[in-house]
Write a protein that holds these residues in place. Structure first.
Motif, mmCIF file in Angstrom:
data_model
loop_
_atom_site.group_PDB
_atom_site.id
_atom_site.type_symbol
_atom_site.label_atom_id
_atom_site.label_comp_id
_atom_site.label_asym_id
_atom_site.label_seq_id
_atom_site.Cartn_x
_atom_site.Cartn_y
_atom_site.Cartn_z
ATOM 1 N N ARG A 75 -6.861 3.641 -12.704
ATOM 2 C CA ARG A 75 -6.401 3.159 -11.401
ATOM 3 C C ARG A 75 -5.630 1.855 -11.577
ATOM 4 N NH1 ARG A 75 -10.390 2.965 -6.191
ATOM 5 N NH2 ARG A 75 -10.746 5.062 -6.972
ATOM 6 N N ASN A 76 -6.131 0.970 -12.419
ATOM 7 C CA ASN A 76 -5.433 -0.283 -12.666
ATOM 8 C C ASN A 76 -4.077 -0.045 -13.334
ATOM 9 O OD1 ASN A 76 -7.431 -1.822 -11.532
ATOM 10 N ND2 ASN A 76 -8.194 -2.689 -13.443
ATOM 11 N N ALA A 77 -4.006 0.952 -14.191
ATOM 12 C CA ALA A 77 -2.739 1.251 -14.873
ATOM 13 C C ALA A 77 -1.648 1.612 -13.872
ATOM 14 C CB ALA A 77 -2.940 2.393 -15.865
ATOM 15 N N GLY A 78 -2.038 2.216 -12.743
ATOM 16 C CA GLY A 78 -1.053 2.653 -11.756
ATOM 17 C C GLY A 78 -0.900 1.737 -10.570
ATOM 18 N N LEU A 79 -1.283 0.492 -10.709
ATOM 19 C CA LEU A 79 -1.277 -0.424 -9.565
ATOM 20 C C LEU A 79 0.099 -0.573 -8.910
ATOM 21 C CD1 LEU A 79 -3.651 -3.315 -10.724
ATOM 22 C CD2 LEU A 79 -3.883 -1.901 -8.668
ATOM 23 N N ARG A 80 1.153 -0.521 -9.699
ATOM 24 C CA ARG A 80 2.492 -0.756 -9.144
ATOM 25 C C ARG A 80 3.036 0.452 -8.384
ATOM 26 N NH1 ARG A 80 3.436 -3.229 -14.358
ATOM 27 N NH2 ARG A 80 3.508 -5.504 -14.188
ATOM 28 N N SER A 81 2.524 1.641 -8.679
ATOM 29 C CA SER A 81 3.093 2.851 -8.067
ATOM 30 C C SER A 81 2.135 3.571 -7.122
ATOM 31 C CB SER A 81 3.530 3.825 -9.164
ATOM 32 O OG SER A 81 2.423 4.167 -9.997
ATOM 33 N N ALA A 82 0.873 3.183 -7.093
ATOM 34 C CA ALA A 82 -0.129 3.875 -6.281
ATOM 35 C C ALA A 82 0.131 3.672 -4.788
ATOM 36 C CB ALA A 82 -1.519 3.362 -6.634
ATOM 37 N N PRO A 83 -0.259 4.642 -3.966
ATOM 38 C CA PRO A 83 -0.134 4.465 -2.511
ATOM 39 C C PRO A 83 -1.086 3.383 -2.027
ATOM 40 C CG PRO A 83 -1.397 6.441 -3.013
ATOM 41 C CD PRO A 83 -0.848 5.948 -4.319
ATOM 42 N N THR A 84 -0.758 2.803 -0.910
ATOM 43 C CA THR A 84 -1.558 1.712 -0.362
ATOM 44 C C THR A 84 -2.189 2.107 0.969
ATOM 45 O OG1 THR A 84 0.402 0.795 0.725
ATOM 46 C CG2 THR A 84 -0.164 -0.077 -1.470
ATOM 47 N N ALA A 85 -3.185 1.319 1.375
ATOM 48 C CA ALA A 85 -3.853 1.490 2.660
ATOM 49 C C ALA A 85 -4.261 0.109 3.153
ATOM 50 C CB ALA A 85 -5.088 2.382 2.513
ATOM 51 N N PRO A 86 -4.447 -0.073 4.451
ATOM 52 C CA PRO A 86 -4.909 -1.366 4.955
ATOM 53 C C PRO A 86 -6.216 -1.769 4.284
ATOM 54 C CG PRO A 86 -4.198 0.028 6.762
ATOM 55 C CD PRO A 86 -4.224 0.895 5.544
ATOM 56 N N ALA A 87 -6.357 -3.041 3.994
ATOM 57 C CA ALA A 87 -7.529 -3.515 3.256
ATOM 58 C C ALA A 87 -8.831 -3.100 3.928
ATOM 59 C CB ALA A 87 -7.475 -5.040 3.109
ATOM 60 N N LEU A 88 -8.886 -3.133 5.260
ATOM 61 C CA LEU A 88 -10.125 -2.776 5.953
ATOM 62 C C LEU A 88 -10.454 -1.296 5.837
ATOM 63 C CD1 LEU A 88 -10.063 -4.952 9.207
ATOM 64 C CD2 LEU A 88 -11.402 -5.307 7.121
ATOM 65 N N GLU A 89 -9.483 -0.497 5.418
ATOM 66 C CA GLU A 89 -9.735 0.913 5.176
ATOM 67 C C GLU A 89 -9.873 1.214 3.684
ATOM 68 O OE1 GLU A 89 -6.805 3.269 7.219
ATOM 69 O OE2 GLU A 89 -6.938 2.007 9.014
ATOM 70 N N ARG A 90 -9.411 0.295 2.849
ATOM 71 C CA ARG A 90 -9.522 0.474 1.400
ATOM 72 C C ARG A 90 -10.930 0.172 0.911
ATOM 73 N NH1 ARG A 90 -6.978 3.479 -1.559
ATOM 74 N NH2 ARG A 90 -4.908 2.594 -1.120
ATOM 75 N N TYR A 91 -11.513 -0.938 1.367
ATOM 76 C CA TYR A 91 -12.847 -1.322 0.900
ATOM 77 C C TYR A 91 -13.910 -0.466 1.568
ATOM 78 C CZ TYR A 91 -10.482 -5.417 -1.018
ATOM 79 O OH TYR A 91 -9.641 -6.238 -1.725
ATOM 80 N N THR A 92 -14.913 -0.082 0.791
ATOM 81 C CA THR A 92 -15.999 0.760 1.302
ATOM 82 C C THR A 92 -17.337 0.125 0.915
ATOM 83 O OG1 THR A 92 -16.000 2.105 -0.718
ATOM 84 C CG2 THR A 92 -14.563 2.826 1.065
ATOM 85 N N GLY A 93 -18.423 0.831 1.173
ATOM 86 C CA GLY A 93 -19.726 0.311 0.796
ATOM 87 C C GLY A 93 -20.539 -0.137 1.987
ATOM 88 N N VAL A 94 -21.688 -0.747 1.702
ATOM 89 C CA VAL A 94 -22.687 -1.052 2.728
ATOM 90 C C VAL A 94 -22.139 -1.955 3.825
ATOM 91 C CG1 VAL A 94 -24.940 -2.111 3.134
ATOM 92 C CG2 VAL A 94 -24.582 -0.712 1.097
ATOM 93 N N LEU A 95 -21.508 -3.060 3.452
ATOM 94 C CA LEU A 95 -20.996 -3.989 4.466
ATOM 95 C C LEU A 95 -19.946 -3.314 5.332
ATOM 96 C CD1 LEU A 95 -20.162 -7.730 4.049
ATOM 97 C CD2 LEU A 95 -18.522 -6.215 5.178
ATOM 98 N N TYR A 96 -19.040 -2.579 4.706
ATOM 99 C CA TYR A 96 -17.962 -1.960 5.471
ATOM 100 C C TYR A 96 -18.446 -0.769 6.288
ATOM 101 C CZ TYR A 96 -14.921 -5.225 3.194
ATOM 102 O OH TYR A 96 -14.340 -6.409 2.782
ATOM 103 N N ASP A 97 -19.519 -0.120 5.850
ATOM 104 C CA ASP A 97 -20.142 0.909 6.678
ATOM 105 C C ASP A 97 -20.684 0.291 7.961
ATOM 106 O OD1 ASP A 97 -19.572 2.869 4.838
ATOM 107 O OD2 ASP A 97 -21.590 2.931 3.979
ATOM 108 N N ALA A 98 -21.325 -0.877 7.833
ATOM 109 C CA ALA A 98 -21.882 -1.558 9.008
ATOM 110 C C ALA A 98 -20.768 -2.105 9.902
ATOM 111 C CB ALA A 98 -22.817 -2.677 8.565
#
Length: 251
Positions: A67-90
């Motif tokens: 994933r890091n290798a493709g950082l320059r070409s990967a599609p993007t998403a808003p940060a609040l939709e990119r991060y997941t996990g317990v805090l973001y679930d709440a």
């Protein structure tokens, strides 16, 4: 009010946005450090063994290196939709009304080891870099970020509620920011630091602060807002608040 959230190691895959445009991110004065770290991660991904060591990964997590290798070409998403996990679930941004999401987009920012500080609306790719990562041949992330990120945070002219974890807060503290500790309380009155569900409780607080129509200007008004919403919050002085939860709700 600006609410600072920690990032998450887990991130949603994919996205429908154009590849990363560093110049389009909030706080463009951080672009220099962002670009240097981006170059380092992409180059490091070419040596999987070195990348695993630097990022604290196992061979089973080589997809993170890719994933890091493709950082320059990967599609993007808003940060609040990119991060997941317990805090973001709440936090649960997808259940917010349009008006609530608009307030959340204005108020929420994420402290990031790669980007320093980004708005929830900033479009980013998935990546792997933690505040404690040690990149070969580079200073610590704290040494890299503090000279530029520190002044950015010090210049914020509204109430800052810093919900970042310790490692991310150490990248650049915010003078005068309100912080929140979470303690569990047993029926007998004894208390203990909450570890397992700390993120969930902070996520619920973040959701309230992101969506409320109130605009607390100081720690006293902030405490009052939280208490009206049903949180048991104590203020012993200064800018530190303590959220006390029943032991049964701390797991």
């Amino acid at each position: 009010m600006l609410v600072l959230l920690p990032p998450s190691e887990t991130k949603a895959l994919g996205g429908d946005g154009a590849p990363l445009d560093l110049a389009a991110l909030s706080w463009p004065e951080l672009t220099g450090v962002r670009a240097g770290l981006l170059d380092t991660l992409v180059e490091l991904a070419g040596d999987r063994a070195a990348a695993r060591t630097a990022l604290g990964l196992s061979e089973r997590q080589d997809d993170e290196v890719a994933r890091n290798a493709g950082l320059r070409s990967a599609p993007t998403a808003p940060a609040l939709e990119r991060y997941t996990g317990v805090l973001y679930d709440a936090l649960d941004i997808r259940s917010m009304t349009r008006a609530q999401r608009a307030r959340a987009d204005r108020r929420l920012a994420v402290g990031s080891a790669l980007f320093g500080l980004i708005r929830g609306t900033d479009r980013i790719p998935g990546y792997r870099l933690s505040a404690g990562s040690a990149l070969p041949g580079r200073p610590t992330l704290r040494a890299l970020w503090r000279p530029s990120l520190g002044p950015v945070l010090a210049a914020v002219d509204e109430l800052v509620v810093d919900l970042r974890s310790g490692a991310y807060a150490a990248l650049a503290p915010v003078p005068g920011a309100v912080t929140l500790d979470v303690l569990s309380e047993r029926p007998g009155g004894t208390r203990a630091v909450v570890s397992h569900s700390n993120k969930a409780h902070k996520g619920r607080v973040a959701r309230l602060l992101a969506t409320t129509t109130g605009e607390p200007g100081d720690v006293v008004r902030l405490r009052a807002l939280l208490r009206r919403a049903g949180f048991h919050v104590e203020h012993a002085g200064g800018t530190a608040l303590t959220l006390v939860v029943p032991a049964a709700a701390a797991n």
